[in-house]
Motif scaffolding. Structure first.
Motif, PDB file in Angstrom:
ATOM      1  N   GLU A  52       0.777  -1.063  -0.233  1.00  0.00           N
ATOM      2  CA  GLU A  52       0.157   0.153   0.349  1.00  0.00           C
ATOM      3  C   GLU A  52       0.826   1.259  -0.585  1.00  0.00           C
ATOM      4  N   LEU A  53       2.153   1.058   0.938  1.00  0.00           N
ATOM      5  CA  LEU A  53       2.366   2.412   0.269  1.00  0.00           C
ATOM      6  C   LEU A  53       3.280   2.675  -0.019  1.00  0.00           C
ATOM      7  N   ILE A  54       3.292   1.468  -1.264  1.00  0.00           N
ATOM      8  CA  ILE A  54       4.412   1.758  -2.772  1.00  0.00           C
ATOM      9  C   ILE A  54       3.688   3.216  -3.504  1.00  0.00           C
ATOM     10  N   GLY A  55       2.252   3.338  -3.613  1.00  0.00           N
ATOM     11  CA  GLY A  55       1.178   3.491  -4.331  1.00  0.00           C
ATOM     12  C   GLY A  55       0.605   5.930  -3.260  1.00  0.00           C
ATOM     13  N   THR A  56       1.798   5.449  -2.308  1.00  0.00           N
ATOM     14  CA  THR A  56       1.145   6.686  -1.713  1.00  0.00           C
ATOM     15  C   THR A  56       2.095   8.190  -1.491  1.00  0.00           C
ATOM     16  N   GLY A  57       3.094   7.989  -3.017  1.00  0.00           N
ATOM     17  CA  GLY A  57       3.721   9.054  -3.445  1.00  0.00           C
ATOM     18  C   GLY A  57       4.754   8.576  -3.754  1.00  0.00           C
ATOM     19  N   THR A  58       5.674   9.929  -4.594  1.00  0.00           N
ATOM     20  CA  THR A  58       7.567   9.312  -4.937  1.00  0.00           C
ATOM     21  C   THR A  58       7.615  10.363  -4.469  1.00  0.00           C
ATOM     22  N   LYS A  59       9.416  10.638  -4.943  1.00  0.00           N
ATOM     23  CA  LYS A  59      10.524  11.659  -4.734  1.00  0.00           C
ATOM     24  C   LYS A  59       9.391  13.005  -5.278  1.00  0.00           C
ATOM     25  N   THR A  60       9.013  12.456  -6.312  1.00  0.00           N
ATOM     26  CA  THR A  60       8.739  13.428  -7.312  1.00  0.00           C
ATOM     27  C   THR A  60       7.398  14.369  -6.898  1.00  0.00           C
ATOM     28  N   SER A 101       5.874   3.532 -13.657  1.00  0.00           N
ATOM     29  CA  SER A 101       6.892   3.784 -14.093  1.00  0.00           C
ATOM     30  C   SER A 101       8.201   4.317 -12.556  1.00  0.00           C
ATOM     31  N   ASP A 102       7.758   5.828 -12.596  1.00  0.00           N
ATOM     32  CA  ASP A 102       8.050   6.620 -10.922  1.00  0.00           C
ATOM     33  C   ASP A 102       7.083   6.176  -9.645  1.00  0.00           C
ATOM     34  N   VAL A 103       6.037   5.772  -9.344  1.00  0.00           N
ATOM     35  CA  VAL A 103       5.438   5.465  -8.500  1.00  0.00           C
ATOM     36  C   VAL A 103       6.632   3.212  -7.500  1.00  0.00           C
ATOM     37  N   LEU A 104       6.593   2.939  -8.998  1.00  0.00           N
ATOM     38  CA  LEU A 104       7.797   1.725  -9.357  1.00  0.00           C
ATOM     39  C   LEU A 104       9.245   2.095  -8.747  1.00  0.00           C
ATOM     40  N   TYR A 105       9.806   2.988  -9.274  1.00  0.00           N
ATOM     41  CA  TYR A 105      10.805   3.868  -9.493  1.00  0.00           C
ATOM     42  C   TYR A 105      11.560   4.412  -7.920  1.00  0.00           C
ATOM     43  N   ASN A 106      10.298   5.096  -7.625  1.00  0.00           N
ATOM     44  CA  ASN A 106      10.546   6.130  -6.792  1.00  0.00           C
ATOM     45  C   ASN A 106      10.127   6.320  -5.423  1.00  0.00           C
ATOM     46  N   PRO A 107       9.474   4.594  -4.935  1.00  0.00           N
ATOM     47  CA  PRO A 107       8.848   5.702  -3.990  1.00  0.00           C
ATOM     48  C   PRO A 107       8.830   6.149  -2.727  1.00  0.00           C
ATOM     49  N   ALA A 108       8.137   7.021  -2.064  1.00  0.00           N
ATOM     50  CA  ALA A 108       8.573   8.485  -1.065  1.00  0.00           C
ATOM     51  C   ALA A 108       8.848   7.531  -0.108  1.00  0.00           C
ATOM     52  N   PHE A 109       8.051   6.398   0.746  1.00  0.00           N
ATOM     53  CA  PHE A 109       7.827   5.709   1.607  1.00  0.00           C
ATOM     54  C   PHE A 109       7.643   6.358   3.292  1.00  0.00           C
ATOM     55  N   ALA A 110       7.164   7.450   2.985  1.00  0.00           N
ATOM     56  CA  ALA A 110       6.785   9.575   4.306  1.00  0.00           C
ATOM     57  C   ALA A 110       6.706   8.143   5.289  1.00  0.00           C
ATOM     58  N   GLN A 111       7.153   8.769   6.650  1.00  0.00           N
ATOM     59  CA  GLN A 111       6.471   8.109   7.584  1.00  0.00           C
ATOM     60  C   GLN A 111       5.588   8.455   8.494  1.00  0.00           C
ATOM     61  N   GLU A 112       4.859   9.665   7.727  1.00  0.00           N
ATOM     62  CA  GLU A 112       3.302   9.976   8.178  1.00  0.00           C
ATOM     63  C   GLU A 112       2.848   8.967   8.048  1.00  0.00           C
ATOM     64  N   LYS A 113       2.669   8.054   6.463  1.00  0.00           N
ATOM     65  CA  LYS A 113       1.680   7.611   5.416  1.00  0.00           C
ATOM     66  C   LYS A 113       2.207   6.500   5.870  1.00  0.00           C
TER      67      LYS A 113
END
Length: 208
Positions: A52-60, A101-113
């Protein structure tokens, strides 16, 4: 009737299946991991949470920005512990794959998420304690498979509390690899185009 498929494999090990169906001007891309069931032990639930977290935002892009761009082209994009699914009109394939591909390569993994997901998971556990079917399912799986089998465990308040961001990143870094995945392309697309798009967006994905 299941459509005839064509297949090829990229140099990084990603096996691609293509099923042409030109009835509607739509195409879907389903990236599926080859994982066997994973024993999560005292941290039961972290695999699903990672998906689930992979889809909660990317680094950009924030989750809101991702959702806005997906909605703008009338597309769907979702993630899970077993992969990433995306679909859109064929004419938006390039934009869709930019986002996927942005979601695949650059998941943000934010602590608040992650903290938000933990709260939601705990609420679900609390609700399930009053659900006879949920209780029976947990007991049945534990008896059928045993506590040392992936299917015999269920998520608890204690296991949710034990999950850390390192567990989430560890799952992603270990299993989200092209040589551990299939890409299934279905819809209004031909083999040549599917190969070109696959090579453009997924050849830089490093095997491991």
């Amino acid at each position: 009737k299941i459509g005839e498929y064509q297949t090829f494999t990229l140099k990084n090990g990603l096996q691609v299946f293509v099923v042409e169906n030109h009835k509607l001007p739509r195409v879907q891309f389903s990236l599926q991991l080859k994982n066997d069931p994973i024993y999560q032990g005292e941290k039961e639930g972290y695999v699903e949470m990672a998906g689930e977290l992979i889809g909660t935002g990317t680094k950009t892009k924030t989750k809101a920005q991702l959702d806005e761009e997906i909605d703008f082209i009338g597309a769907n994009l979702s993630t899970s512990s077993t992969g990433i699914f995306a679909s859109s009109l064929t004419k938006h394939s390039t934009k869709l794959l930019d986002l996927m591909s942005d979601v695949l390569y650059n998941p943000a993994f934010a602590q608040e998420k992650m903290d938000k997901l933990k709260t939601q998971t705990l609420s679900g556990i609390a609700a399930s304690k009053d659900n006879p079917n949920a209780i029976a399912g947990n007991v049945r799986n534990a008896l059928n498979y045993g506590k040392q089998h992936p299917y015999g465990l269920f998520t608890t308040e204690k296991s949710v509390g034990a999950i850390t961001m390192d567990d989430i990143k560890g799952y992603y870094n270990t299993y989200f690899k092209p040589n551990n995945a299939y890409l299934i392309v279905v819809g209004d697309i031909d083999l040549k185009t599917a190969r070109s798009l696959s090579e453009k967006y997924f050849t830089k994905w490093a095997a491991g």
